[in-house]
Write a protein that holds these residues in place. Structure first.
Motif, PDB file in Angstrom:
ATOM      1  N   SER A 151       0.836  -1.213   0.000  1.00 42.85           N
ATOM      2  CA  SER A 151       0.000   0.000   0.000  1.00 42.85           C
ATOM      3  C   SER A 151       0.864   1.254   0.000  1.00 42.85           C
ATOM      4  CB  SER A 151      -0.920   0.016   1.223  1.00 42.85           C
ATOM      5  OG  SER A 151      -1.882  -0.993   1.122  1.00 42.85           O
ATOM      6  N   PHE A 152       1.931   1.253   0.811  1.00 46.00           N
ATOM      7  CA  PHE A 152       2.803   2.423   0.859  1.00 46.00           C
ATOM      8  C   PHE A 152       3.656   2.547  -0.401  1.00 46.00           C
ATOM      9  CE2 PHE A 152       1.754   2.208   5.397  1.00 46.00           C
ATOM     10  CZ  PHE A 152       1.325   3.517   5.567  1.00 46.00           C
ATOM     11  N   LEU A 153       4.066   1.425  -0.985  1.00 50.66           N
ATOM     12  CA  LEU A 153       4.777   1.475  -2.268  1.00 50.66           C
ATOM     13  C   LEU A 153       3.876   2.055  -3.345  1.00 50.66           C
ATOM     14  CD1 LEU A 153       7.158   0.764  -4.171  1.00 50.66           C
ATOM     15  CD2 LEU A 153       6.044  -1.456  -4.501  1.00 50.66           C
ATOM     16  N   ASP A 154       2.620   1.638  -3.343  1.00 48.91           N
ATOM     17  CA  ASP A 154       1.643   2.167  -4.287  1.00 48.91           C
ATOM     18  C   ASP A 154       1.537   3.688  -4.160  1.00 48.91           C
ATOM     19  OD1 ASP A 154      -0.654   2.408  -6.034  1.00 48.91           O
ATOM     20  OD2 ASP A 154      -1.921   2.362  -4.248  1.00 48.91           O
ATOM     21  N   ALA A 155       1.421   4.189  -2.945  1.00 47.59           N
ATOM     22  CA  ALA A 155       1.321   5.637  -2.729  1.00 47.59           C
ATOM     23  C   ALA A 155       2.626   6.344  -3.070  1.00 47.59           C
ATOM     24  CB  ALA A 155       0.932   5.926  -1.284  1.00 47.59           C
ATOM     25  N   ALA A 156       3.752   5.735  -2.719  1.00 43.47           N
ATOM     26  CA  ALA A 156       5.052   6.365  -2.968  1.00 43.47           C
ATOM     27  C   ALA A 156       5.409   6.405  -4.447  1.00 43.47           C
ATOM     28  CB  ALA A 156       6.143   5.628  -2.182  1.00 43.47           C
ATOM     29  N   TRP A 157       4.755   5.595  -5.265  1.00 43.34           N
ATOM     30  CA  TRP A 157       5.064   5.534  -6.693  1.00 43.34           C
ATOM     31  C   TRP A 157       4.979   6.908  -7.341  1.00 43.34           C
ATOM     32  CZ3 TRP A 157       6.779   1.089  -8.909  1.00 43.34           C
ATOM     33  CH2 TRP A 157       6.961   1.112 -10.279  1.00 43.34           C
ATOM     34  N   LEU A 158       4.094   7.754  -6.836  1.00 37.98           N
ATOM     35  CA  LEU A 158       3.928   9.084  -7.432  1.00 37.98           C
ATOM     36  C   LEU A 158       5.140   9.976  -7.215  1.00 37.98           C
ATOM     37  CD1 LEU A 158       3.123  11.509  -5.168  1.00 37.98           C
ATOM     38  CD2 LEU A 158       1.177  10.004  -4.963  1.00 37.98           C
ATOM     39  N   LEU A 159       6.033   9.608  -6.308  1.00 35.71           N
ATOM     40  CA  LEU A 159       7.220  10.427  -6.060  1.00 35.71           C
ATOM     41  C   LEU A 159       8.187  10.416  -7.230  1.00 35.71           C
ATOM     42  CD1 LEU A 159       7.914   9.531  -2.334  1.00 35.71           C
ATOM     43  CD2 LEU A 159       6.967  11.666  -3.241  1.00 35.71           C
ATOM     44  N   TRP A 160       8.225   9.347  -8.015  1.00 38.54           N
ATOM     45  CA  TRP A 160       9.157   9.290  -9.141  1.00 38.54           C
ATOM     46  C   TRP A 160       8.452   9.194 -10.489  1.00 38.54           C
ATOM     47  CZ3 TRP A 160       9.370   5.579  -5.200  1.00 38.54           C
ATOM     48  CH2 TRP A 160       8.753   4.374  -5.480  1.00 38.54           C
ATOM     49  N   ASP A 161       7.136   9.098 -10.501  1.00 37.09           N
ATOM     50  CA  ASP A 161       6.403   9.033 -11.763  1.00 37.09           C
ATOM     51  C   ASP A 161       6.239  10.438 -12.347  1.00 37.09           C
ATOM     52  OD1 ASP A 161       4.576   7.147 -13.475  1.00 37.09           O
ATOM     53  OD2 ASP A 161       3.440   9.007 -13.184  1.00 37.09           O
ATOM     54  N   ARG A 162       6.528  10.603 -13.631  1.00 38.30           N
ATOM     55  CA  ARG A 162       6.502  11.949 -14.210  1.00 38.30           C
ATOM     56  C   ARG A 162       5.090  12.530 -14.295  1.00 38.30           C
ATOM     57  NH1 ARG A 162       8.263  10.836 -20.429  1.00 38.30           N
ATOM     58  NH2 ARG A 162       6.572   9.424 -20.916  1.00 38.30           N
ATOM     59  N   ASP A 163       4.066  11.686 -14.315  1.00 35.40           N
ATOM     60  CA  ASP A 163       2.686  12.176 -14.298  1.00 35.40           C
ATOM     61  C   ASP A 163       2.081  12.149 -12.894  1.00 35.40           C
ATOM     62  OD1 ASP A 163       2.309  12.841 -17.010  1.00 35.40           O
ATOM     63  OD2 ASP A 163       2.077  10.721 -17.507  1.00 35.40           O
ATOM     64  N   ARG A 164       2.915  11.854 -11.905  1.00 30.19           N
ATOM     65  CA  ARG A 164       2.502  11.811 -10.498  1.00 30.19           C
ATOM     66  C   ARG A 164       1.357  10.832 -10.277  1.00 30.19           C
ATOM     67  NH1 ARG A 164       2.662  18.322  -9.983  1.00 30.19           N
ATOM     68  NH2 ARG A 164       4.747  18.506 -10.792  1.00 30.19           N
ATOM     69  N   GLN A 165       1.431   9.700 -10.966  1.00 36.12           N
ATOM     70  CA  GLN A 165       0.429   8.656 -10.804  1.00 36.12           C
ATOM     71  C   GLN A 165       0.934   7.583  -9.851  1.00 36.12           C
ATOM     72  OE1 GLN A 165       0.004   7.835 -15.156  1.00 36.12           O
ATOM     73  NE2 GLN A 165      -2.175   7.739 -14.643  1.00 36.12           N
ATOM     74  N   THR A 166       0.012   7.036  -9.074  1.00 37.39           N
ATOM     75  CA  THR A 166       0.318   5.878  -8.253  1.00 37.39           C
ATOM     76  C   THR A 166       0.131   4.635  -9.114  1.00 37.39           C
ATOM     77  OG1 THR A 166      -1.972   5.715  -7.542  1.00 37.39           O
ATOM     78  CG2 THR A 166      -0.493   7.018  -6.139  1.00 37.39           C
ATOM     79  N   LEU A 167       0.442   3.470  -8.557  1.00 44.14           N
ATOM     80  CA  LEU A 167       0.218   2.235  -9.308  1.00 44.14           C
ATOM     81  C   LEU A 167      -1.266   2.038  -9.614  1.00 44.14           C
ATOM     82  CD1 LEU A 167       2.692  -0.210  -7.536  1.00 44.14           C
ATOM     83  CD2 LEU A 167       2.914   0.802  -9.808  1.00 44.14           C
ATOM     84  N   HIS A 168      -2.127   2.322  -8.623  1.00 41.89           N
ATOM     85  CA  HIS A 168      -3.556   2.132  -8.892  1.00 41.89           C
ATOM     86  C   HIS A 168      -4.081   3.162  -9.892  1.00 41.89           C
ATOM     87  CE1 HIS A 168      -3.850   4.782  -5.270  1.00 41.89           C
ATOM     88  NE2 HIS A 168      -4.900   5.266  -5.885  1.00 41.89           N
ATOM     89  N   ASP A 169      -3.482   4.350  -9.978  1.00 44.31           N
ATOM     90  CA  ASP A 169      -3.840   5.306 -11.029  1.00 44.31           C
ATOM     91  C   ASP A 169      -3.543   4.710 -12.402  1.00 44.31           C
ATOM     92  OD1 ASP A 169      -4.780   7.536  -9.555  1.00 44.31           O
ATOM     93  OD2 ASP A 169      -2.727   8.168  -9.140  1.00 44.31           O
ATOM     94  N   LYS A 170      -2.380   4.099 -12.528  1.00 47.78           N
ATOM     95  CA  LYS A 170      -1.978   3.509 -13.807  1.00 47.78           C
ATOM     96  C   LYS A 170      -2.896   2.358 -14.200  1.00 47.78           C
ATOM     97  CE  LYS A 170       2.780   4.979 -13.852  1.00 47.78           C
ATOM     98  NZ  LYS A 170       2.567   5.890 -14.951  1.00 47.78           N
ATOM     99  N   VAL A 171      -3.223   1.491 -13.243  1.00 48.12           N
ATOM    100  CA  VAL A 171      -4.086   0.338 -13.520  1.00 48.12           C
ATOM    101  C   VAL A 171      -5.501   0.798 -13.893  1.00 48.12           C
ATOM    102  CG1 VAL A 171      -5.208  -1.672 -12.471  1.00 48.12           C
ATOM    103  CG2 VAL A 171      -2.764  -1.264 -12.106  1.00 48.12           C
ATOM    104  N   LEU A 172      -6.030   1.772 -13.169  1.00 55.01           N
ATOM    105  CA  LEU A 172      -7.408   2.205 -13.385  1.00 55.01           C
ATOM    106  C   LEU A 172      -7.545   3.342 -14.389  1.00 55.01           C
ATOM    107  CD1 LEU A 172      -8.580   2.038  -9.682  1.00 55.01           C
ATOM    108  CD2 LEU A 172      -9.091   0.431 -11.518  1.00 55.01           C
ATOM    109  N   GLY A 173      -6.422   3.907 -14.842  1.00 53.37           N
ATOM    110  CA  GLY A 173      -6.483   4.988 -15.822  1.00 53.37           C
ATOM    111  C   GLY A 173      -7.019   6.281 -15.246  1.00 53.37           C
ATOM    112  N   THR A 174      -6.448   6.711 -14.112  1.00 50.79           N
ATOM    113  CA  THR A 174      -6.901   7.946 -13.479  1.00 50.79           C
ATOM    114  C   THR A 174      -5.724   8.896 -13.217  1.00 50.79           C
ATOM    115  OG1 THR A 174      -6.754   6.911 -11.278  1.00 50.79           O
ATOM    116  CG2 THR A 174      -8.920   6.910 -12.341  1.00 50.79           C
ATOM    117  N   LEU A 175      -6.063  10.166 -13.046  1.00 52.44           N
ATOM    118  CA  LEU A 175      -5.115  11.227 -12.711  1.00 52.44           C
ATOM    119  C   LEU A 175      -5.702  12.021 -11.555  1.00 52.44           C
ATOM    120  CD1 LEU A 175      -4.690  12.550 -16.351  1.00 52.44           C
ATOM    121  CD2 LEU A 175      -3.017  11.177 -15.121  1.00 52.44           C
TER     122      LEU A 175
END
Length: 182
Positions: A151-175
């Motif tokens: 869960s924390f890795l999922d939230a932290a993903w936005l720290l290095w993603d250029r679109d500031r997406q978490t893993l669940h953002d990427k899976v579900l197609g959200t911003l």
């Protein structure tokens, strides 16, 4: 074609007129959402996203989940979670449309529910081979740790993603965006 005649295409932001890399939802210079025709939506900052994550979990813990679920029922139709509503953030689909209630419920509740079911299934399968209560409790501890770590890795993903997406953002197609008041 020779190396000297290679064409280079640079995408330009319609607002700030600076170059922006391909495949990015937001302009790298001014953070505006490219898909927003009104030019009112900007990428939510990494810290406001993490703040909303922390607020959601704080509200869940303080209200034993009940208050958070009731609040989510009210704000989900606006594309928000309780934490996001406190910080003025909104969830959009990657096509630029506002995420409806179904998207928000799936995004906020479904992601952790699926992860929880996976962990519970593993507990039951591995627990069947546990020879004592102590082994079962140790197994419960480690699977709970894996759940929270993911869960924390999922939230932290936005720290290095250029679109500031978490893993669940990427899976579900959200911003997640902030909207300007103008």
């Amino acid at each position: 074609m020779s190396a000297s005649s290679t064409r280079v295409f640079v995408l330009e932001c319609e607002v700030c007129r600076r170059p922006s890399g391909p495949g990015v939802y937001f302009c790298a210079s001014c953070d505006i959402l490219r898909l927003d025709p009104e030019r009112r939506s900007f990428a939510a900052s990494r810290w406001s996203r993490l703040g909303a994550f922390a607020l959601d979990y704080l509200i869940i813990w303080l209200t034993l989940g009940i208050g958070w679920l009731m609040w989510l029922a009210i704000v989900a139709r606006r594309g928000q979670s309780p934490g996001k509503s406190l910080l003025g953030l909104h969830v959009l689909r990657t096509d630029g449309a506002q995420a409806g209630s179904g998207y928000v419920w799936l995004r906020e509740f479904g992601w952790d529910a699926v992860l929880g079911v996976v962990v519970l299934t593993l507990l039951l399968l591995l627990g069947a081979v546990a020879s004592s209560v102590g082994e079962f409790l140790l197994l419960w501890f480690w699977l709970t740790f894996v759940f929270w770590a993911f869960s924390f890795l999922d939230a932290a993903w936005l720290l290095w993603d250029r679109d500031r997406q978490t893993l669940h953002d990427k899976v579900l197609g959200t911003l997640v965006v902030e909207r300007s008041k103008v």
